[in-house]
Design an enzyme around this catalytic site. Structure first.
Site, PDB file in Angstrom:
ATOM      1  N   ASP A 110       0.855  -1.194   0.000  1.00 55.02           N
ATOM      2  CA  ASP A 110       0.000   0.000   0.000  1.00 55.02           C
ATOM      3  C   ASP A 110       0.890   1.243   0.000  1.00 55.02           C
ATOM      4  O   ASP A 110       0.629   2.232   0.683  1.00 55.02           O
ATOM      5  CB  ASP A 110      -0.910  -0.022   1.243  1.00 55.02           C
ATOM      6  CG  ASP A 110      -1.997   1.052   1.188  1.00 55.02           C
ATOM      7  OD1 ASP A 110      -2.271   1.576   0.084  1.00 55.02           O
ATOM      8  OD2 ASP A 110      -2.559   1.379   2.241  1.00 55.02           O
ATOM      9  N   LYS A 113       2.250   4.565  -1.125  1.00 53.16           N
ATOM     10  CA  LYS A 113       1.684   5.735  -1.818  1.00 53.16           C
ATOM     11  C   LYS A 113       2.151   6.983  -1.090  1.00 53.16           C
ATOM     12  O   LYS A 113       2.687   6.894   0.025  1.00 53.16           O
ATOM     13  CB  LYS A 113       0.153   5.651  -1.826  1.00 53.16           C
ATOM     14  CG  LYS A 113      -0.454   5.483  -0.447  1.00 53.16           C
ATOM     15  CD  LYS A 113      -1.966   5.331  -0.522  1.00 53.16           C
ATOM     16  CE  LYS A 113      -2.557   5.080   0.856  1.00 53.16           C
ATOM     17  NZ  LYS A 113      -3.992   4.945   0.876  1.00 53.16           N
ATOM     18  N   ASN A 146       1.298   7.369   2.482  1.00 58.62           N
ATOM     19  CA  ASN A 146       1.936   6.485   3.460  1.00 58.62           C
ATOM     20  C   ASN A 146       3.436   6.747   3.585  1.00 58.62           C
ATOM     21  O   ASN A 146       4.175   5.912   4.092  1.00 58.62           O
ATOM     22  CB  ASN A 146       1.660   5.012   3.119  1.00 58.62           C
ATOM     23  CG  ASN A 146       0.277   4.608   3.598  1.00 58.62           C
ATOM     24  OD1 ASN A 146      -0.296   5.254   4.464  1.00 58.62           O
ATOM     25  ND2 ASN A 146      -0.264   3.541   3.027  1.00 58.62           N
ATOM     26  N   ASP A 205       2.665   2.137   7.499  1.00 59.91           N
ATOM     27  CA  ASP A 205       1.584   1.220   7.124  1.00 59.91           C
ATOM     28  C   ASP A 205       2.049  -0.002   6.344  1.00 59.91           C
ATOM     29  O   ASP A 205       1.255  -0.594   5.606  1.00 59.91           O
ATOM     30  CB  ASP A 205       0.481   1.962   6.346  1.00 59.91           C
ATOM     31  CG  ASP A 205      -0.385   2.786   7.273  1.00 59.91           C
ATOM     32  OD1 ASP A 205      -0.305   2.568   8.491  1.00 59.91           O
ATOM     33  OD2 ASP A 205      -1.129   3.638   6.788  1.00 59.91           O
ATOM     34  N   THR A 242      -6.989   2.851  -4.097  1.00 61.73           N
ATOM     35  CA  THR A 242      -5.751   3.547  -4.437  1.00 61.73           C
ATOM     36  C   THR A 242      -5.216   3.044  -5.775  1.00 61.73           C
ATOM     37  O   THR A 242      -4.070   2.626  -5.891  1.00 61.73           O
ATOM     38  CB  THR A 242      -4.696   3.375  -3.326  1.00 61.73           C
ATOM     39  OG1 THR A 242      -4.669   2.004  -2.955  1.00 61.73           O
ATOM     40  CG2 THR A 242      -5.024   4.179  -2.104  1.00 61.73           C
TER      41      THR A 242
HETATM   42  P1  ATP Z   1      -4.238   4.109   4.379  1.00 62.82           P
HETATM   43  O1  ATP Z   1      -5.320   3.634   5.284  1.00 62.82           O
HETATM   44  O2  ATP Z   1      -4.229   3.414   3.078  1.00 62.82           O
HETATM   45  O3  ATP Z   1      -2.907   4.109   5.036  1.00 62.82           O
HETATM   46  P2  ATP Z   1      -4.036   6.950   4.652  1.00 62.82           P
HETATM   47  O4  ATP Z   1      -2.542   6.835   4.739  1.00 62.82           O
HETATM   48  O5  ATP Z   1      -4.590   8.070   3.868  1.00 62.82           O
HETATM   49  O6  ATP Z   1      -4.623   5.630   4.047  1.00 62.82           O
HETATM   50  P3  ATP Z   1      -4.113   6.566   7.515  1.00 62.82           P
HETATM   51  O7  ATP Z   1      -2.851   5.819   7.411  1.00 62.82           O
HETATM   52  O8  ATP Z   1      -5.252   5.910   8.213  1.00 62.82           O
HETATM   53  O9  ATP Z   1      -4.629   7.055   6.097  1.00 62.82           O
HETATM   54  O10 ATP Z   1      -3.817   7.945   8.238  1.00 62.82           O
HETATM   55  C1  ATP Z   1      -4.854   8.853   8.628  1.00 62.82           C
HETATM   56  C2  ATP Z   1      -4.206  10.167   9.057  1.00 62.82           C
HETATM   57  O11 ATP Z   1      -3.358   9.944  10.178  1.00 62.82           O
HETATM   58  C3  ATP Z   1      -3.358  10.802   7.981  1.00 62.82           C
HETATM   59  O12 ATP Z   1      -3.539  12.191   8.024  1.00 62.82           O
HETATM   60  C4  ATP Z   1      -1.957  10.456   8.397  1.00 62.82           C
HETATM   61  O13 ATP Z   1      -1.024  11.421   7.979  1.00 62.82           O
HETATM   62  C5  ATP Z   1      -2.048  10.411   9.908  1.00 62.82           C
HETATM   63  N1  ATP Z   1      -1.070   9.444  10.428  1.00 62.82           N
HETATM   64  C6  ATP Z   1      -1.069   8.124  10.201  1.00 62.82           C
HETATM   65  N2  ATP Z   1      -0.030   7.535  10.803  1.00 62.82           N
HETATM   66  C7  ATP Z   1       0.660   8.535  11.428  1.00 62.82           C
HETATM   67  C8  ATP Z   1       1.864   8.589  12.218  1.00 62.82           C
HETATM   68  N3  ATP Z   1       2.550   7.491  12.491  1.00 62.82           N
HETATM   69  N4  ATP Z   1       2.274   9.792  12.669  1.00 62.82           N
HETATM   70  C9  ATP Z   1       1.581  10.916  12.382  1.00 62.82           C
HETATM   71  N5  ATP Z   1       0.450  10.937  11.655  1.00 62.82           N
HETATM   72  C10 ATP Z   1      -0.006   9.766  11.173  1.00 62.82           C
HETATM   73 MG    MG Z   2      -1.603   5.459   5.954  1.00 66.91          MG
END
Ligand code: ATP
Ligand code: MG
Length: 454
Positions: A299, A301, A304, A320, A339
């Protein structure tokens, strides 16, 4: 007023294991600072003094070097230069220090949290100057500045209204949930603070009902989580722990302070070749490490890839990875359809044959990321003739807009082309990418090395 609560006045650096938080500690920080980066589960009595922990209603987080974090347990706290204040300002910047008042402002609880200015040179909340002696409600995540709207020093985090979510007790005992950071394909992500050290973490909540998790035995999830916990690399977001409740899985991750690469890119529209190289090299190294450890990201992108700080040339961290191992292949296959831009052609044919559906999918996604960094857009756009993006990906109709690509080197374009090779067996690997002429830049590599060494 003097603090009497057990945690009040505990000045701890948020540290965050190199993720860009101000690491400065206050005078009383030393007693707990050694706990900061340990990922192991802590006991409820994290200070080991046998006292029951008083749950704080708020946390003060430093923005500027020299300031420290503090848990708010009592009903009132004074902030200023004076040694009798509950929070004493640092004197590391002499010019600034002169603008601070003995008692600059105070924060108190009266149902809601309030702030009141007591200063000569002004207290600013979210950019607005507070009228002296006026009591103003202090919102969650308000930024406090001193003596000028731009001199941001602290952020207030309200812990009172964040309890509606179903976090298991085991997790709640060790982490204070602060606010929701956002929502992704797999669920919601929350900012939290580790009890005791106040290290910031991100907790990802994946509702089971949204996924085909029923088919994944819990023992598998635990075993996979243990594998992911072993992965340690400066270019990846550390996987700290995982647990589950009846409703959801919870994954505790290292917190990255600088936001997503996608947002960074959006603000700049495109990255110049030099910056693209600096960022991309870090991503390739991280993915190479993961693949070497037997973990395929699946995943990968721009969303991430997180930035560890808000610096101009930040440390980049891939996150992720390995979710497929936690959430189950089926769930991931289904959710990944959101995605499309990053999906390798062989993923569309997975029903026909699973041959080649391996590490190479990450290399394809790397190609998409590099294309996006250099040109500010996806290599695949819906074409007017109505060819779907899936069709374009399968037939690899990458659009190198001559106007955009005219100023980009042939070498960069060559790497993109090798990564976006339809046949996975002929696609450039991470090892080959690292050896590609475009990435042979000693100065850039040195910069990355320095960042890694902290
Ligand atoms: P996916 O579910 O495919 O990973 P995504 O990356 O758009 O999709 P999430 O990973 O669920 O979504 O992240 C949601 C929000 O939380 C985003 O704004 C992301 O930047 C933030 N986030 C996720 N992980 C962290 C982290 N380790 N530190 C800071 N912010 C984070
Ligand atoms: Mg993510």
């Amino acid at each position: 007023m003097a603090s009497s609560g057990s945690s009040a006045g505990t000045g701890t650096g948020t540290g965050s294991s190199g993720t860009g938080g101000s690491a400065a500690t206050g005078s009383s920080a030393d007693t707990v600072s050694t706990q900061r980066t340990e990922p192991e589960c802590e006991s409820q009595d994290s200070r080991g003094d046998g006292e029951a922990r008083v749950a704080p209603w708020g946390i003060i987080i430093p923005i500027t070097e020299g300031f420290h974090s503090m848990e708010l347990v009592n009903t009132e706290y004074s902030f200023g230069r004076d040694f009798n204040c509950d929070y004493i300002f640092p004197d590391n910047d002499a010019q600034r220090y002169r603008t601070y008042s003995s008692r600059h402002f105070h924060i108190f609880l009266n149902g809601d949290p309030f702030i009141q200015d007591d200063s000569m040179n002004g207290t600013y909340m979210n950019g607005n100057l507070l009228s002296r002696d006026e009591k103003v409600v202090l919102p969650n995540y308000a930024t406090i500045a001193l003596g000028g709207a731009e001199h941001h020093v602290l952020t207030f985090c309200n812990l009172m209204h964040q309890d509606g979510h179903k976090f298991p007790d085991g997790l709640r005992d060790r982490y204070m949930i602060a606010k929701e950071l956002g929502t992704g394909v797999f669920g919601r992500v929350f900012l939290a603070f580790r009890v005791g050290s106040l290290e910031r973490v991100a907790i990802k909540m994946i509702p089971k009902q949204d996924l085909a998790l029923q088919e994944v035995p819990t023992t598998n999830v635990k075993a996979e989580a243990e594998i992911l916990q072993q992965l340690v690399h400066p270019g990846i977001v550390r996987f700290l722990e995982a647990c589950d409740s009846e409703e959801a899985f919870f994954i505790v991750l290292e917190y990255a302070d600088g936001g997503e690469l996608s947002q960074w890119l959006k603000r700049r529209r495109v990255l110049c070749e030099k910056t693209s190289k600096f960022v991309f090299y870090q991503i390739v190294l991280a993915v190479h490490y993961l693949n070497e450890q037997g973990v395929i990201h699946r995943d990968l992108k721009l969303q991430n890839v997180l930035l560890a700080s808000t610096d101009e040339e930040p440390l980049v961290k891939v996150t992720d990875f390995g979710l497929a191992r936690i959430a189950g292949e089926q769930s991931v296959a289904r959710t990944l359809c959101g995605t499309l831009h990053y999906l390798a052609p062989e993923v569309f044919d997975v029903g026909k044959s699973r041959a080649g559906y391996g590490k190479a999918v990450d290399c394809w996604a790397l190609g998409v990321i590099l294309f996006w960094c250099l040109s500010g857009r996806s290599p695949f756009v819906e074409c007017p003739a109505g060819t779907s993006m899936a069709e374009q990906i399968r037939s690899r109709r990458v659009v190198f807009d001559p106007q955009v690509w005219a100023t980009i080197s042939q070498s960069a374009r060559d790497l993109v082309t090798h990564l976006l090779t339809v046949d996975p067996s002929r696609r450039c690997t991470t090892q080959q990418a690292l050896q590609h002429p475009w990435l042979q830049d000693p100065e850039m590599k040195m910069k990355v090395q320095r960042l890694w060494e902290g």
